[in-house]
Design a protein around this motif. Structure first.
Motif, PDB file in Angstrom:
ATOM      1  N   ILE A 237       0.754  -1.286   0.035  1.00 32.90           N
ATOM      2  CA  ILE A 237      -0.338   0.088  -0.050  1.00 32.90           C
ATOM      3  C   ILE A 237       1.014   1.314  -0.133  1.00 32.90           C
ATOM      4  CG2 ILE A 237      -0.493   0.278   2.463  1.00 32.90           C
ATOM      5  CD1 ILE A 237      -3.272   0.514  -0.122  1.00 32.90           C
TER       6      ILE A 237
ATOM      7  N   LYS B 157       2.150   1.441  -3.752  1.00 27.65           N
ATOM      8  CA  LYS B 157       0.949   2.163  -4.487  1.00 27.65           C
ATOM      9  C   LYS B 157       0.730   3.551  -4.020  1.00 27.65           C
ATOM     10  CE  LYS B 157      -4.005   1.355  -5.515  1.00 27.65           C
ATOM     11  NZ  LYS B 157      -5.071   0.753  -5.009  1.00 27.65           N
ATOM     12  N   THR B 158       0.760   3.900  -2.953  1.00 25.80           N
ATOM     13  CA  THR B 158       0.593   5.237  -2.720  1.00 25.80           C
ATOM     14  C   THR B 158       1.771   6.128  -3.660  1.00 25.80           C
ATOM     15  OG1 THR B 158      -0.388   5.000  -0.749  1.00 25.80           O
ATOM     16  CG2 THR B 158       0.736   7.040  -0.868  1.00 25.80           C
TER      17      THR B 158
ATOM     18  N   VAL C 264       0.588   6.476  -7.085  1.00 26.23           N
ATOM     19  CA  VAL C 264      -0.542   7.310  -7.375  1.00 26.23           C
ATOM     20  C   VAL C 264       0.156   8.682  -7.274  1.00 26.23           C
ATOM     21  CG1 VAL C 264      -2.774   8.193  -6.386  1.00 26.23           C
ATOM     22  CG2 VAL C 264      -2.351   5.832  -6.453  1.00 26.23           C
TER      23      VAL C 264
ATOM     24  N   MET D  80      -7.435   5.016  -3.226  1.00 27.99           N
ATOM     25  CA  MET D  80      -6.950   3.836  -2.597  1.00 27.99           C
ATOM     26  C   MET D  80      -8.018   2.892  -1.853  1.00 27.99           C
ATOM     27  SD  MET D  80      -3.642   4.286  -2.919  1.00 27.99           S
ATOM     28  CE  MET D  80      -2.460   3.585  -1.666  1.00 27.99           C
TER      29      MET D  80
ATOM     30  N   CYS E  27      -9.675   3.085   0.605  1.00 27.72           N
ATOM     31  CA  CYS E  27      -9.668   2.971   2.225  1.00 27.72           C
ATOM     32  C   CYS E  27     -10.133   4.450   2.856  1.00 27.72           C
ATOM     33  CB  CYS E  27      -8.206   2.722   2.648  1.00 27.72           C
ATOM     34  SG  CYS E  27      -6.881   3.856   2.192  1.00 27.72           S
TER      35      CYS E  27
ATOM     36  N   VAL F 100      -5.099   6.394   5.454  1.00 28.04           N
ATOM     37  CA  VAL F 100      -4.219   7.283   4.496  1.00 28.04           C
ATOM     38  C   VAL F 100      -3.212   7.985   5.465  1.00 28.04           C
ATOM     39  CG1 VAL F 100      -4.137   9.050   2.863  1.00 28.04           C
ATOM     40  CG2 VAL F 100      -5.507   7.113   2.489  1.00 28.04           C
TER      41      VAL F 100
END
Length: 136
Positions: free
Chosen positions: A27, A30-31, A34, A49, A51, A56
Motif C-alpha cells: 500500500i 501504491k501510494t 498514485v 486507494m 480506504c 491514509v
C-alpha cells in the motif's frame, strides 16, 4: 476474466515483493505510484486507494518520515492538505518498478506493436470506469 485475474495476481505479487525489498508495504508502494501523477488531496487519495482517510494518514506519516512524500497546503483552499512525492520518493518508485522482473519479462515477450495494442485495449476497457466502492 480468468486471464485478467491471473495477470493481475502476477503483477500484484511482483509489485509486493519489489516494494518489500525497499522496506515498503504494497500500500505504501501504491501510494507512491498514485502520487507520481501529481499532487493530490488526502481525501482524494483515500478514495483512489479505496480506504478510510484515517488509514491514509498513517501511510503518509510513515512515508513522510522516510522523506518520500511531503504535505503542502493547497494554494486554492488552505483547509486542504495536498500530498506531493519527493525526488527521493520518485527514485524509490522507479527502483520498485525496476525490480518487477516477472511483470517486465512477461510484457517483453510481446512485440512493441502488441504492447501498444494491449495498452490501447486496457485504456478503452478501464479508463472510463468509475472507481470501485469502498465497501465490498
Amino acid at each position: 476474466m480468468e486471464l485478467l485475474s491471473l495477470s493481475l495476481g502476477v503483477y500484484y505479487g511482483d509489485f509486493t515483493a519489489a516494494a518489500a525489498s525497499e522496506n515498503l508495504t504494497a500500500i505504501q508502494g501504491k501510494t507512491l505510484t498514485v502520487l507520481r501523477r501529481g499532487p493530490i488531496a488526502m481525501r482524494a487519495l483515500a478514495e483512489i486507494m479505496a480506504c478510510d482517510a484515517s488509514n491514509v494518514t498513517g501511510i503518509i506519516d510513515r512515508l513522510e518520515k522516510r522523506g518520500l512524500v511531503r504535505r503542502e497546503p493547497s494554494a486554492s483552499d488552505r483547509r486542504v492538505t495536498n500530498l506531493v512525492i519527493t525526488p527521493e520518493g520518485e527514485q524509490l518508485s522507479d527502483a520498485i518498478r525496476a525490480k518487477m522482473h516477472t511483470t517486465r519479462d512477461g510484457l517483453n515477450r510481446l512485440s512493441a506493436e502488441d504492447q501498444a495494442h494491449l495498452s490501447t485495449l486496457l485504456k478503452r476497457a478501464f479508463l472510463s470506469c468509475p472507481p470501485p466502492p469502498n465497501d465490498p
